[in-house]
Design a protein around this motif. Structure first.
Motif, short mmCIF file in Angstrom:
data_model
loop_
_atom_site.label_atom_id
_atom_site.label_comp_id
_atom_site.label_asym_id
_atom_site.label_seq_id
_atom_site.Cartn_x
_atom_site.Cartn_y
_atom_site.Cartn_z
N VAL A 13 0.83 -1.20 0.00
CA VAL A 13 0.00 0.00 0.00
C VAL A 13 0.87 1.26 0.00
O VAL A 13 0.59 2.22 -0.73
N GLY A 14 1.95 1.25 0.79
CA GLY A 14 2.83 2.42 0.90
C GLY A 14 3.38 2.87 -0.44
O GLY A 14 3.45 4.08 -0.73
N SER A 15 3.76 1.92 -1.28
CA SER A 15 4.34 2.30 -2.58
C SER A 15 3.27 2.93 -3.48
O SER A 15 3.56 3.90 -4.19
N HIS A 16 2.06 2.42 -3.44
CA HIS A 16 0.99 3.05 -4.23
C HIS A 16 0.68 4.45 -3.70
O HIS A 16 0.40 5.36 -4.48
N LEU A 17 0.73 4.60 -2.36
CA LEU A 17 0.47 5.92 -1.78
C LEU A 17 1.54 6.93 -2.21
O LEU A 17 1.22 8.06 -2.59
N PHE A 30 2.23 9.76 7.16
CA PHE A 30 1.42 8.59 6.87
C PHE A 30 2.16 7.40 7.47
O PHE A 30 3.23 7.03 6.98
N HIS A 31 1.59 6.81 8.52
CA HIS A 31 2.32 5.74 9.22
C HIS A 31 1.74 4.38 8.83
O HIS A 31 0.75 3.93 9.39
N LEU A 32 2.41 3.74 7.87
CA LEU A 32 1.96 2.44 7.37
C LEU A 32 2.90 1.31 7.75
O LEU A 32 2.54 0.13 7.61
N ASP A 50 -6.89 6.58 -2.13
CA ASP A 50 -7.77 7.75 -2.20
C ASP A 50 -8.23 8.14 -0.79
O ASP A 50 -8.26 9.33 -0.43
N ALA A 51 -8.56 7.15 0.03
CA ALA A 51 -8.98 7.43 1.41
C ALA A 51 -7.84 8.09 2.19
O ALA A 51 -8.06 9.05 2.96
N TYR A 52 -6.60 7.61 2.01
CA TYR A 52 -5.45 8.22 2.69
C TYR A 52 -5.32 9.70 2.30
O TYR A 52 -5.07 10.55 3.15
N CYS A 53 -5.47 9.98 1.01
CA CYS A 53 -5.29 11.36 0.55
C CYS A 53 -6.39 12.26 1.09
O CYS A 53 -6.14 13.40 1.49
#
Ligand code: UD2
Length: 320
Positions: free
Chosen positions: A16-20, A81-83, A230-233
């Motif tokens: 997920v982190g890389s996509h973010l 962003f703490h993933l 999208d939710a993270y953003c």
């Protein structure tokens, strides 16, 4: 401010982190990725490794002073962003103390440091595991924490972290995203505990029988990685059209249930394979059903899942 201030992404080399990171760069942000490659992979960084607004630090989130070091070199922090986490539930059962340090104590440390540095936003990767095995479906945010015994150290550490993030006081405005079963390209299929979709996709592409643990009537809430990003953003206030997001804990899921058997059949049909399924013993500790109530995130962030399961499966299969 997104043009100057830095977004920090821990777990940047993860699925997920890389996509973010990629999405944040696309939005014009400066991004500092952090990962110690415990489960992250170098190759996840390759699509944006050389982007002029991307920097990277190979570091564990358990080391104090991480954010101070980043701010000293790169200037003020817009959002953390703490993933980064130990992502394997069975590993957490065998290593409870390490899980506590990585999945809980790091969150507290980063929150405090972010507060001292005047960082305004903190977005945390929560998990459906915070609900344990709760039969009240769909799962509402308020249900978590009722139980006195946790299914795993992973679930407990994520729960305590989410609570700490959302109760930020005078620190950064904290949002915890309780993500259900995320799937998509870059999810590692290589372990028996990898996400079921990445495993099924790999088996289907290789022409192997799909392995179902149990009767296949257990169900999950699958949500595509681009919807999660999208939710993270939105949680970080980076989507101009989206409303201001108050501190809190929000489920991120599709809001629909799919059984593992239905999933297996969809993947077999998309890869034009016959009914090639093998049934094995149920996985110990497996929960039976899980589905998110997504009313809160819809109301507060105007977020909704946009990618259907079938569309997401096609993208995942294309990547394999
Ligand atoms: C997810 C999370 C986990 C934790 C947990 C909390 C993933 C990858 N894991 O575990 O980190 O948050 O939720 O509840 O998102 N299955 C098969 N065949 C396979 C692989 C899996 O039948 O080859 C079954 C498995 O037994 C389970 C279902 O598929 O019933 C989903 O398994 P999973 O490992 O993808 O995810 P889950 O929900 O157990």
């Amino acid at each position: 401010t997104s043009a100057e201030a830095v977004c920090v992404v821990t777990g940047a080399a993860g699925f997920v982190g890389s996509h973010l990171c990629e999405r944040l760069l696309g939005l014009g942000c400066r991004v500092m990725g952090v990962d110690n490659f415990f489960s992250g992979r170098w190759e996840n960084l390759t699509p944006f490794r050389d982007h002029p607004r991307f920097s990277f630090l190979e570091r564990s989130v358990t080391e104090p002073g991480l954010l101070r070091e980043i701010a000293a070199e790169h200037g003020p922090l817009a959002c953390v962003f703490h993933l980064a986490a130990i992502v394997s539930v069975p590993y957490s059962v065998d290593h409870p103390e390490e899980t506590w340090a990585v999945n809980y104590q790091s969150t507290i440390g980063l929150l405090q440091e972010a507060g001292r540095l005047g960082c305004a936003r903190f977005v945390f990767a929560g998990s459906a595991a915070e609900y344990g095995d709760d039969a009240r479906l769909p799962l509402r945010e308020s249900y978590a924490g009722d139980q006195t015994s946790w299914l795993s150290p992973y679930g407990e550490a994520k729960y305590r972290s989410s609570r700490a993030v959302a109760a930020c006081g005078d620190g950064p405005r904290g949002v915890a995203l309780r993500c259900f079963n995320i799937f998509g390209p870059r999810q590692d299929p290589s372990s028996p505990y990898s996400g079921v979709i990445s495993r099924f996709a790999e088996m289907a592409v290789r022409g192997e029988a799909l392995t179902i643990f149990g009767d296949g009537h257990q169900s999950r809430d699958f949500v595509y990685v681009s919807d999660v990003v999208d939710a993270y953003c939105r949680a970080a206030g980076l989507v101009a059209s989206a409303p201001e997001v108050p501190a809190g804990i929000y489920n991120v899921g599709s809001g629909t249930r799919t059984t593992i058997l239905e999933l297996a059949r969809m993947i077999l049909s998309l890869t034009e394979r016959g009914e090639s399924i093998r049934f094995y013993a149920e996985r110990p500790g497996d929960i039976r059903h899980s589905v998110a109530c997504i009313d809160a995130i819809q109301a507060v962030m105007a977020w909704r899942p946009r990618v259907s399961l079938e569309e997401g499966l096609r993208e995942t299969l294309r990547w394999m």
